[in-house]
Design a protein around this motif. Sequence first.
Motif, PDB file in Angstrom:
ATOM      1  N   UNK A 190       0.818  -1.209   0.000  1.00 23.37           N
ATOM      2  CA  UNK A 190       0.000   0.000   0.000  1.00 23.37           C
ATOM      3  C   UNK A 190       0.855   1.264   0.000  1.00 23.37           C
ATOM      4  N   UNK A 191       1.980   1.233   0.702  1.00 27.19           N
ATOM      5  CA  UNK A 191       2.811   2.436   0.741  1.00 27.19           C
ATOM      6  C   UNK A 191       3.321   2.798  -0.652  1.00 27.19           C
ATOM      7  N   UNK A 192       3.682   1.797  -1.447  1.00 30.81           N
ATOM      8  CA  UNK A 192       4.145   2.070  -2.799  1.00 30.81           C
ATOM      9  C   UNK A 192       3.012   2.560  -3.698  1.00 30.81           C
ATOM     10  N   UNK A 193       1.811   2.002  -3.496  1.00 32.17           N
ATOM     11  CA  UNK A 193       0.669   2.415  -4.311  1.00 32.17           C
ATOM     12  C   UNK A 193       0.281   3.866  -4.043  1.00 32.17           C
ATOM     13  N   UNK A 194       0.565   4.347  -2.834  1.00 28.66           N
ATOM     14  CA  UNK A 194       0.201   5.716  -2.466  1.00 28.66           C
ATOM     15  C   UNK A 194       1.288   6.729  -2.781  1.00 28.66           C
ATOM     16  N   UNK A 195       2.450   6.252  -3.153  1.00 30.09           N
ATOM     17  CA  UNK A 195       3.543   7.166  -3.475  1.00 30.09           C
ATOM     18  C   UNK A 195       3.162   8.037  -4.667  1.00 30.09           C
ATOM     19  N   UNK A 196       3.379   9.316  -4.539  1.00 24.31           N
ATOM     20  CA  UNK A 196       3.091  10.232  -5.632  1.00 24.31           C
ATOM     21  C   UNK A 196       1.767  10.949  -5.511  1.00 24.31           C
ATOM     22  N   UNK A 197       0.976  10.634  -4.453  1.00 26.25           N
ATOM     23  CA  UNK A 197      -0.316  11.311  -4.292  1.00 26.25           C
ATOM     24  C   UNK A 197      -0.120  12.817  -4.125  1.00 26.25           C
ATOM     25  N   UNK A 198       0.946  13.212  -3.471  1.00 23.85           N
ATOM     26  CA  UNK A 198       1.166  14.646  -3.253  1.00 23.85           C
ATOM     27  C   UNK A 198       1.329  15.398  -4.565  1.00 23.85           C
ATOM     28  N   UNK A 199       1.730  14.697  -5.630  1.00 27.21           N
ATOM     29  CA  UNK A 199       1.917  15.369  -6.920  1.00 27.21           C
ATOM     30  C   UNK A 199       0.588  15.595  -7.645  1.00 27.21           C
ATOM     31  N   UNK A 200      -0.467  14.913  -7.221  1.00 30.58           N
ATOM     32  CA  UNK A 200      -1.746  15.053  -7.935  1.00 30.58           C
ATOM     33  C   UNK A 200      -2.819  15.716  -7.076  1.00 30.58           C
TER      34      UNK A 200
END
Length: 297
Positions: A186-196
């Motif tokens: 889950x941590x990898x799947x959530x990586x990059x949320x701050x960019x969107x």
Amino acid sequence: MKPQPASAFSHPGTHVDPAVLIALRADMLGAENRDAGPVSAMPGGFVIKRRGNGQEVADNRIYAEGDDLRHIDRGATARTGHLYIRRFHEERDRVTLLVADFRPSMLWGMQRAFRSVAAAEALAITGWRAVEAGERVALLALTADGSFAVSPRGRSRGMLAVIGGLARAHEAALAGPSGARADPPLDQALTGISRITPSGAEIVLASGLDTPGDGLADVLGDLSRRRNPRVLMIGDSILGNLPAGQYPMAVGGRRMRARVSGRGATEPRGATLPADIPCITLDAGGSTEAMIRTLGG
């Protein structure tokens, strides 16, 4: 391995029905206890009062040193002989990102619905409440084969786009290869949320938090610096009442085993979430009416 046909999942609780998610708007509004004063809702059962700098007047009060003289309430000042200023409802470009966990560990259930379906229902209730509060809604759906995204949009049209995205992503998750499949962390799947998502956005994750990954707490902690992440923990209450052991299951042609630790088993919240991340636990086996009540409707 061959993908499963849609007919393999014929029970209503095994698929995301757009009509059901649309109908939750009326259910939510019918159950909602409205506050008489202006409020700023943080979707998912967290509500705070807030004033802002919009154009709609909320109320007025006695002038205090430092107040903006452009906001003087001339009528109240003339009536009372004291200087009054107007206060306004908040007016911000608010975005709520709904994050649906449709990884393999969510594609099963023991009572009314799959945990994934309950997650979609919880996010629909949260999304409708956000739209009613004037926010824009967006979607990120996580599956074993990648993610599905819907860009932020406001009003009913935005929520309908999110519901369509939930249904398509869930069907794609169900159509994956049969047999045991590992969850992407889950941590990898959530990586990059701050960019969107913009600063100040609400991020509402509906998940059972299976296979969280070693860095989930760090990811959520980093998000909380400029955004407001919160978790809707989707569980199945019946699991705590089953004797310990492995239970064979057949779901839509898939054969799997569910491992149960025994009576009193608890959800893994304490081991995976920072203490300052708000979390609401929801039962996938409960009714949507109960879910609306739990979420603060």
